[in-house]
Design a protein around this motif. Structure first.
Motif, PDB file in Angstrom:
ATOM      1  N   GLY A 190       0.777  -1.228   0.000  1.00 37.22           N
ATOM      2  CA  GLY A 190       0.000   0.000   0.000  1.00 37.22           C
ATOM      3  C   GLY A 190       0.811   1.283   0.000  1.00 37.22           C
ATOM      4  O   GLY A 190       0.424   2.258  -0.628  1.00 37.22           O
ATOM      5  N   GLU A 191       1.932   1.277   0.705  1.00 33.08           N
ATOM      6  CA  GLU A 191       2.628   2.552   0.869  1.00 33.08           C
ATOM      7  C   GLU A 191       3.143   3.156  -0.434  1.00 33.08           C
ATOM      8  O   GLU A 191       3.124   4.381  -0.595  1.00 33.08           O
ATOM      9  CB  GLU A 191       3.766   2.410   1.886  1.00 33.08           C
ATOM     10  N   PRO A 192       3.583   2.342  -1.409  1.00 36.24           N
ATOM     11  CA  PRO A 192       3.998   2.934  -2.684  1.00 36.24           C
ATOM     12  C   PRO A 192       2.890   3.777  -3.333  1.00 36.24           C
ATOM     13  O   PRO A 192       3.171   4.670  -4.127  1.00 36.24           O
ATOM     14  CB  PRO A 192       4.336   1.712  -3.550  1.00 36.24           C
ATOM     15  N   MET A 193       1.634   3.494  -2.963  1.00 35.13           N
ATOM     16  CA  MET A 193       0.512   4.283  -3.463  1.00 35.13           C
ATOM     17  C   MET A 193       0.697   5.760  -3.118  1.00 35.13           C
ATOM     18  O   MET A 193       0.535   6.637  -3.970  1.00 35.13           O
ATOM     19  CB  MET A 193      -0.764   3.742  -2.813  1.00 35.13           C
ATOM     20  N   PHE A 194       1.049   6.001  -1.865  1.00 34.49           N
ATOM     21  CA  PHE A 194       1.254   7.388  -1.450  1.00 34.49           C
ATOM     22  C   PHE A 194       2.390   8.018  -2.240  1.00 34.49           C
ATOM     23  O   PHE A 194       2.307   9.164  -2.688  1.00 34.49           O
ATOM     24  CB  PHE A 194       1.544   7.464   0.054  1.00 34.49           C
ATOM     25  N   LYS A 195       3.450   7.243  -2.429  1.00 31.55           N
ATOM     26  CA  LYS A 195       4.602   7.785  -3.156  1.00 31.55           C
ATOM     27  C   LYS A 195       4.228   8.148  -4.594  1.00 31.55           C
ATOM     28  O   LYS A 195       4.707   9.138  -5.140  1.00 31.55           O
ATOM     29  CB  LYS A 195       5.752   6.776  -3.143  1.00 31.55           C
ATOM     30  N   GLY A 196       3.365   7.329  -5.210  1.00 32.49           N
ATOM     31  CA  GLY A 196       2.931   7.623  -6.576  1.00 32.49           C
ATOM     32  C   GLY A 196       2.211   8.958  -6.637  1.00 32.49           C
ATOM     33  O   GLY A 196       2.459   9.781  -7.521  1.00 32.49           O
ATOM     34  N   GLN A 197       1.327   9.186  -5.657  1.00 37.73           N
ATOM     35  CA  GLN A 197       0.598  10.449  -5.651  1.00 37.73           C
ATOM     36  C   GLN A 197       1.528  11.615  -5.302  1.00 37.73           C
ATOM     37  O   GLN A 197       1.413  12.702  -5.868  1.00 37.73           O
ATOM     38  CB  GLN A 197      -0.553  10.384  -4.646  1.00 37.73           C
ATOM     39  N   GLN A 198       2.450  11.345  -4.375  1.00 39.97           N
ATOM     40  CA  GLN A 198       3.406  12.373  -3.971  1.00 39.97           C
ATOM     41  C   GLN A 198       4.227  12.839  -5.177  1.00 39.97           C
ATOM     42  O   GLN A 198       4.418  14.038  -5.390  1.00 39.97           O
ATOM     43  CB  GLN A 198       4.323  11.774  -2.900  1.00 39.97           C
ATOM     44  N   LEU A 199       4.672  11.858  -5.982  1.00 45.36           N
ATOM     45  CA  LEU A 199       5.482  12.200  -7.147  1.00 45.36           C
ATOM     46  C   LEU A 199       4.679  13.080  -8.121  1.00 45.36           C
ATOM     47  O   LEU A 199       5.165  14.125  -8.576  1.00 45.36           O
ATOM     48  CB  LEU A 199       5.941  10.916  -7.848  1.00 45.36           C
ATOM     49  N   ALA A 200       3.429  12.660  -8.395  1.00 45.89           N
ATOM     50  CA  ALA A 200       2.597  13.447  -9.308  1.00 45.89           C
ATOM     51  C   ALA A 200       2.362  14.850  -8.747  1.00 45.89           C
ATOM     52  O   ALA A 200       2.453  15.846  -9.471  1.00 45.89           O
ATOM     53  CB  ALA A 200       1.268  12.736  -9.548  1.00 45.89           C
TER      54      ALA A 200
END
Lengths: 455, 292
Positions: free
Chosen positions: A66-76
């Motif tokens: 799940g945590e990579p999900m946050f990173k994906g949004q953070q990057l965008a």
């Protein structure tokens, strides 16, 4: 549609292909990423931050998924903010919430985010135990939402059959079991005995149901010989592994995920399980890629939740993926999983919808205008085209799975680039207007319309 | 039939760790009359400390050295217990039981957050021992050698505890305090010291349980709460406060859980609760419990 067809012919009608390339681009599909030259937004845009509440697993065994999900949004969000923000003015501000708090606490937290923090947009969610609880609340408090995952069919079939504020980006859950089963039936057509190990909650049940119904059609002579239902979050699989081996199956189907799967495969190795049967997993490689070790067996169907693996489309074939993987790796020093891709693409879909709505109405668009633009939106994301169906607000993209393989370039196994399996999503999910069914619409659709294959 | 022994060994495997956790829980209750809800996370603490210690060793460390590092978690949990009892629990002995429940429950939460803070959100694995130990063949089916080590340690711990409680002078004092704390105190037993020793020993056992299981299963944040629930089923069946009860309860739960998974896959957890419910109906104090 009853009657029998040849299995190979039917698989090819479904468009199940190995090592396929993507279809050519058509029309004006918006890609992810910040364009170099942007149109000047119409009207007055406030410069207040655009608040996004992001809820996913930051703790527990589910965090590796799940945590990579946050990173994906953070990057965008960082990319969009660097270019001035949404419509060039509104910077995105991310608020984190831990999904591991439990469903009841998550519902309270969503209300708090909307009512106290005044979020403009809600995003995230990994577990399909949570979207059916959060979806109705998001509708009630009227917060624009794109669920990244939590992909249970139940959300649209039952919990929120007529969504207005909520959308979801990753493939419908039934696609997972269907994809795994089609890949297994195509690869190991001689399978007669199938054992199952699935986490004991809605996702595992869904995977079991859809894997089984597809096998009934594709390999009618195969039977389920063993079922194991470990609790979600368990790390002790000794007994389930022993039971599966004892039933002498040709094939094990499993949808164990996250940290659970890491413990599962390490234990299964010592029990010699992988030597005794073929294995088809729905979501083995759905975790952050580095969570799996080189000791992972090769040649199993290592599903990626039928959504995305960062190595596909590979090379220069699909620049949106190449650029995304490079940027993600540069930012976080790791490789993205399907959740990271989903959240990244969801953020850009939101951005596109806001820009389109602005062009039409000027100024900062109302949520209803953004929703109208999101409905039917198609975007070229890192994984390929993703399309939001207007009737159920669900994102659809072609399903992907493949075979585990160790290569020299990465310190973890990846999907064998020569044997990627892709399936057009329209061929494995119920079409719009198909009556709501039990356990899912896609299940009854497969049951009623797919032929039974001859050997 | 060729899987009978493997199923049996699996049952003994879960019984071994369950006994270590539930035995510690029972020992603490037997001597101090405290239901230590924090016990689950003391077990998890043992798992994290061992995973951390094994992780500190460089790759390629010989297996015997890895085994030497294994008890780190038990020692860590014992030290934690030795600090917690005099500072946090002792002030509450004179208060009503609800206070102790609140304190130990709070401690369960705090320990969980401390582990999250120190070791991060991801599972902490230390699988080198598990991987290096290989498998033996039982009727043509591989069985992990490391599981046998866990079963052996569980067995030794049970034997050692029995000898300790029934054959040593300390054991006599411990049992005397457990039977009548005021009388033992009047006879010159330093009850405070017995309490801290009993609590430390109980934590040592839980920590050992965590330490020996972590190479096979990795340490995760929720493991403590799950273990607490299962060990409560064990002590409900065996009788809270009884070491024999913990041993028999752990064996029963281990075997029933294995049979449940093999035959009633759909309701593997419900079978355990059902059994606990039946024991509560028939023998409310548990199989080995003293009715008070």
């Amino acid at each position: 549609m009853a009657g029998e067809v040849n299995r190979r012919d039917f698989l090819s009608t479904l468009g199940v292909s190995v090592g396929a390339t993507l279809a050519a681009s058509a029309g004006a599909v918006l890609p992810v990423g910040v364009a170099q030259a942007q149109d000047k937004p119409k009207g007055n845009i406030p410069d207040t931050p655009y608040k996004i509440g992001h809820m996913t697993f930051f703790t527990g065994p589910a965090a590796v998924l799940g945590e990579p999900m946050f990173k994906g949004q953070q990057l965008a969000a960082e990319e969009i903010n660097a270019a001035g923000g949404l419509l060039g003015r509104r910077k995105i501000e991310l608020l984190k919430a831990d999904e591991n708090a439990g469903t009841d606490a998550n519902v309270k937290e969503l209300r708090r985010l909307k009512l106290s923090e005044k979020i403009d947009f809600f995003c995230g969610i990994t577990s399909s135990g949570n979207t059916p609880a959060l979806g109705p609340v998001a509708e009630e408090v009227k917060v624009l939402t794109i669920f990244v995952d939590g992909c249970t069919d139940f959300l649209w079939d039952k919990a929120v059959p007529n969504p207005h504020y909520i959308f979801r980006i990753t493939n419908m859950q039934s696609a997972d079991g269907v994809t795994g089963a089609l890949a297994a039936a195509m690869t190991w057509p001689k399978t007669k005995r199938i054992a199952h190990i699935h986490p004991d909650y809605s996702y595992g049940r869904n995977a079991f149901d859809h894997f089984t119904i597809v096998m009934k059609k594709m390999l009618p002579n195969a039977e389920n010989v063993s079922e194991g239902w470990p609790k979600l979050g368990t790390t002790d699989f000794s007994s389930h592994i022993t039971k599966a081996i004892a039933s002498k199956p040709d094939l094990l189907a499993t949808s164990v995920w996250g940290g659970d799967y890491v413990a599962f495969y390490k234990q299964a190795l010592r029990y010699g399980m992988f030597d005794k049967m073929k294995v088809a997993s729905m979501i083995a490689f759905g975790v952050a890629p580095h969570a799996i070790g080189k000791d992972h067996p090769e040649g199993i169907i290592a599903g990626v939740h039928s959504n995305y693996h960062f190595t596909y489309p590979g090379g220069d074939r699909w620049p949106y993926n190449k650029a995304f993987v490079e940027k993600y790796h540069k930012r976080f020093n790791e490789y993205p999983n399907f959740q990271a891709e989903g959240a990244y693409t969801a953020t850009y879909m939101l951005k596109s919808a806001i820009e389109k709505a602005n062009k039409l109405v000027g100024g900062w668009p109302e949520d209803d205008a953004i929703i109208t633009m999101l409905e039917g939106l198609m975007m070229a994301g890192p994984a390929g085209y993703v399309y939001i169906r207007p009737d159920n607000h669900q994102g659809y993209k072609d399903a992907v799975t493949g075979f585990s393989k160790n290569v020299a370039e990465y310190p973890f196994p990846i999907l064998d680039p020569a044997r990627i399996i892709t399936i057009p999503i329209r061929n494995i999910t119920a079409p719009p207007g198909w009556p709501k069914g039990e356990p899912t619409s896609t299940y009854t659709w497969i049951d009623k319309t797919w032929p039974v294959a001859k050997a | 039939m060729d899987f009978f022994f493997i199923h049996l060994l699996n049952a003994l495997l879960s019984a071994a760790t369950l006994f270590l956790i539930a035995g510690g829980l029972s020992l603490i209750y037997g001597v101090m009359r405290i239901v230590n809800l924090a016990h689950g996370n003391i077990y998890a603490f043992g798992a994290y400390v061992t995973a951390w210690a094994l992780g500190r060793l460089v790759a390629g460390t010989p297996t015997p050295v890895l085994y030497l590092a294994l008890p780190a978690g038990a020692v860590g949990a014992a030290l934690l217990g030795a600090v917690l009892e005099p500072t946090l629990l002792r002030p509450f002995y004179k208060r009503a039981e609800e206070y102790q429940l609140l304190v130990t429950f709070g401690l369960l939460m705090i320990l969980g957050d401390v582990m999250h803070f120190v070791w991060g959100p991801y599972p902490l694995s230390a699988s080198a021992l598990w991987e290096n130990s290989g498998s033996l063949s039982i009727a043509g089916n591989p069985y992990p050698n490391y599981n046998l080590v866990v079963i052996a340690i569980g067995g030794f711990a049970a034997a050692f505890l029995w000898a300790f409680v029934y054959k040593t002078r300390f054991g006599i004092v411990l049992r005397a305090t457990s039977q009548n704390m005021r009388m033992a105190s009047a006879l010159g037993v330093n009850v405070n010291r017995i309490y801290v020793q009993a609590f430390t020993l109980g934590c040592f056992m839980a920590g050992l349980g965590g330490a020996i299981i972590v190479p096979a299963q990795s340490a995760v944040l929720d493991m403590g709460v799950d273990a607490l629930v299962l060990s409560f089923i064990v002590v409900v069946i065996g009788g809270l406060g009884s070491l024999e009860g913990a041993l028999v309860g752990a064996l029963i739960v281990g075997v029933v859980r294995e049979m449940g998974i093999a035959w009633f896959a759909e309701i593997e957890l419900a079978v355990l609760y059902l059994m606990a419910a039946i024991v509560l109906l028939v023998r409310p104090a548990g199989l080995f419990g003293r009715a008070s």
